[in-house]
Design a protein around this motif. Structure first.
Motif, PDB file in Angstrom:
ATOM      1  N   ALA A  66       5.409   3.236  -3.343  1.00 26.96           N
ATOM      2  CA  ALA A  66       5.775   1.988  -2.656  1.00 26.96           C
ATOM      3  C   ALA A  66       5.739   2.174  -1.135  1.00 26.96           C
ATOM      4  O   ALA A  66       5.209   1.326  -0.410  1.00 26.96           O
ATOM      5  CB  ALA A  66       7.157   1.522  -3.108  1.00 26.96           C
ATOM      6  N   LYS A  67       6.275   3.296  -0.652  1.00 32.16           N
ATOM      7  CA  LYS A  67       6.279   3.556   0.798  1.00 32.16           C
ATOM      8  C   LYS A  67       4.856   3.754   1.321  1.00 32.16           C
ATOM      9  O   LYS A  67       4.492   3.226   2.373  1.00 32.16           O
ATOM     10  CB  LYS A  67       7.137   4.788   1.121  1.00 32.16           C
ATOM     11  N   ALA A  68       4.049   4.498   0.585  1.00 34.70           N
ATOM     12  CA  ALA A  68       2.655   4.737   0.999  1.00 34.70           C
ATOM     13  C   ALA A  68       1.876   3.422   1.023  1.00 34.70           C
ATOM     14  O   ALA A  68       1.097   3.165   1.942  1.00 34.70           O
ATOM     15  CB  ALA A  68       1.995   5.735   0.059  1.00 34.70           C
ATOM     16  N   TYR A  69       2.110   2.588   0.009  1.00 37.50           N
ATOM     17  CA  TYR A  69       1.422   1.290  -0.080  1.00 37.50           C
ATOM     18  C   TYR A  69       1.813   0.409   1.105  1.00 37.50           C
ATOM     19  O   TYR A  69       0.954  -0.159   1.777  1.00 37.50           O
ATOM     20  CB  TYR A  69       1.795   0.611  -1.406  1.00 37.50           C
ATOM     21  N   LYS A  77      -4.449  -2.605   7.355  1.00 38.39           N
ATOM     22  CA  LYS A  77      -4.914  -3.990   7.214  1.00 38.39           C
ATOM     23  C   LYS A  77      -4.092  -5.006   7.994  1.00 38.39           C
ATOM     24  O   LYS A  77      -4.376  -6.194   7.954  1.00 38.39           O
ATOM     25  CB  LYS A  77      -4.917  -4.383   5.728  1.00 38.39           C
ATOM     26  N   ALA A  78      -3.057  -4.538   8.689  1.00 39.32           N
ATOM     27  CA  ALA A  78      -2.169  -5.408   9.476  1.00 39.32           C
ATOM     28  C   ALA A  78      -1.603  -6.544   8.627  1.00 39.32           C
ATOM     29  O   ALA A  78      -1.571  -7.695   9.042  1.00 39.32           O
ATOM     30  CB  ALA A  78      -2.893  -5.942  10.712  1.00 39.32           C
ATOM     31  N   TRP A  79      -1.143  -6.203   7.415  1.00 33.88           N
ATOM     32  CA  TRP A  79      -0.503  -7.193   6.552  1.00 33.88           C
ATOM     33  C   TRP A  79       0.953  -7.330   6.960  1.00 33.88           C
ATOM     34  O   TRP A  79       1.597  -6.369   7.367  1.00 33.88           O
ATOM     35  CB  TRP A  79      -0.532  -6.733   5.093  1.00 33.88           C
ATOM     36  N   GLY A  80       1.487  -8.539   6.762  1.00 27.77           N
ATOM     37  CA  GLY A  80       2.897  -8.775   6.993  1.00 27.77           C
ATOM     38  C   GLY A  80       3.701  -8.390   5.761  1.00 27.77           C
ATOM     39  O   GLY A  80       3.142  -8.110   4.694  1.00 27.77           O
ATOM     40  N   LYS A  81       5.017  -8.398   5.914  1.00 27.54           N
ATOM     41  CA  LYS A  81       5.904  -7.956   4.825  1.00 27.54           C
ATOM     42  C   LYS A  81       5.813  -8.827   3.577  1.00 27.54           C
ATOM     43  O   LYS A  81       5.950  -8.330   2.470  1.00 27.54           O
ATOM     44  CB  LYS A  81       7.355  -7.898   5.322  1.00 27.54           C
ATOM     45  N   THR A 113       2.153  -5.707  16.127  1.00 27.97           N
ATOM     46  CA  THR A 113       1.030  -6.027  15.254  1.00 27.97           C
ATOM     47  C   THR A 113       0.849  -7.536  15.120  1.00 27.97           C
ATOM     48  O   THR A 113      -0.275  -8.039  15.214  1.00 27.97           O
ATOM     49  CB  THR A 113       1.227  -5.395  13.858  1.00 27.97           C
ATOM     50  N   LEU A 114       1.940  -8.247  14.931  1.00 27.30           N
ATOM     51  CA  LEU A 114       1.876  -9.709  14.820  1.00 27.30           C
ATOM     52  C   LEU A 114       1.301 -10.308  16.106  1.00 27.30           C
ATOM     53  O   LEU A 114       0.399 -11.152  16.056  1.00 27.30           O
ATOM     54  CB  LEU A 114       3.266 -10.287  14.527  1.00 27.30           C
ATOM     55  N   THR A 115       1.797  -9.866  17.246  1.00 24.99           N
ATOM     56  CA  THR A 115       1.295 -10.348  18.539  1.00 24.99           C
ATOM     57  C   THR A 115      -0.196 -10.047  18.674  1.00 24.99           C
ATOM     58  O   THR A 115      -0.977 -10.908  19.080  1.00 24.99           O
ATOM     59  CB  THR A 115       2.088  -9.694  19.696  1.00 24.99           C
TER      60      THR A 115
END
Length: 160
Positions: A66-69, A77-81, A113-115
């Motif tokens: 889970a942590k690695a993912y 990939k700059a995915w959000g939570k 990252t979001l910015t």
């Protein structure tokens, strides 16, 4: 032309060795391994037996996965939570482990990252009306899995 038949594995020892290799190559969730074992043609008792052995041998660790993912999807990939959480739910990771994994993402890195994704997207949006432009940027960030309130905060503090 017929496709070649996939070789079914019936020997539990062979399957265990193959599963160890499968887990050693990359972190896996229990569900991914379970699906792979069934794909190989093993019975339920053998599958659960092998999963137990993989956990005992530390080849399979749901928390580590889970942590690695979470970190991988965020950093690569700059995915959000929200999107990361959905991905982990699809892999049938338990809610407490999902929460723990998401907490490993640094809050300041998250905002940076979001910015960055908003700043990269802004020049590509041809909309002139400021309201519609901000809406499009907001929708883009939402599709990347970021939280609405954080997106609004970033948009409010910047001149995008």
């Amino acid at each position: 032309m017929d496709e070649p038949k996939k070789q079914k594995i019936t020997d539990e020892k062979v399957a265990l060795a193959k599963a160890e290799h499968y887990c050693a190559y990359q972190e896996r969730s229990q569900q991914e391994v379970r699906d792979k074992l069934y794909e190989w043609g093993l019975w339920t008792a053998a599958v659960e037996n092998i999963i137990t052995k993989l956990i005992e041998g530390n080849y399979l660790n749901e928390e580590r996965f889970a942590k690695a993912y979470a970190l991988g999807k965020f950093n690569q990939k700059a995915w959000g939570k929200i999107k990361i959480k959905q991905g982990l739910q699809l892999k049938r990771v338990s809610p407490p482990l999902i929460k723990k994994a998401l907490s490993t993402i640094d809050a300041s890195d998250y905002m940076v990252t979001l910015t960055n994704i908003l700043e990269k997207k802004a020049p590509a949006i041809k909309e002139i009306t400021p309201y519609k432009r901000r809406y499009k940027l907001q929708q883009y960030a939402i599709s990347r899995g970021f939280e609405s309130e954080l997106i609004l905060e970033v948009l409010k503090d910047s001149d995008l």
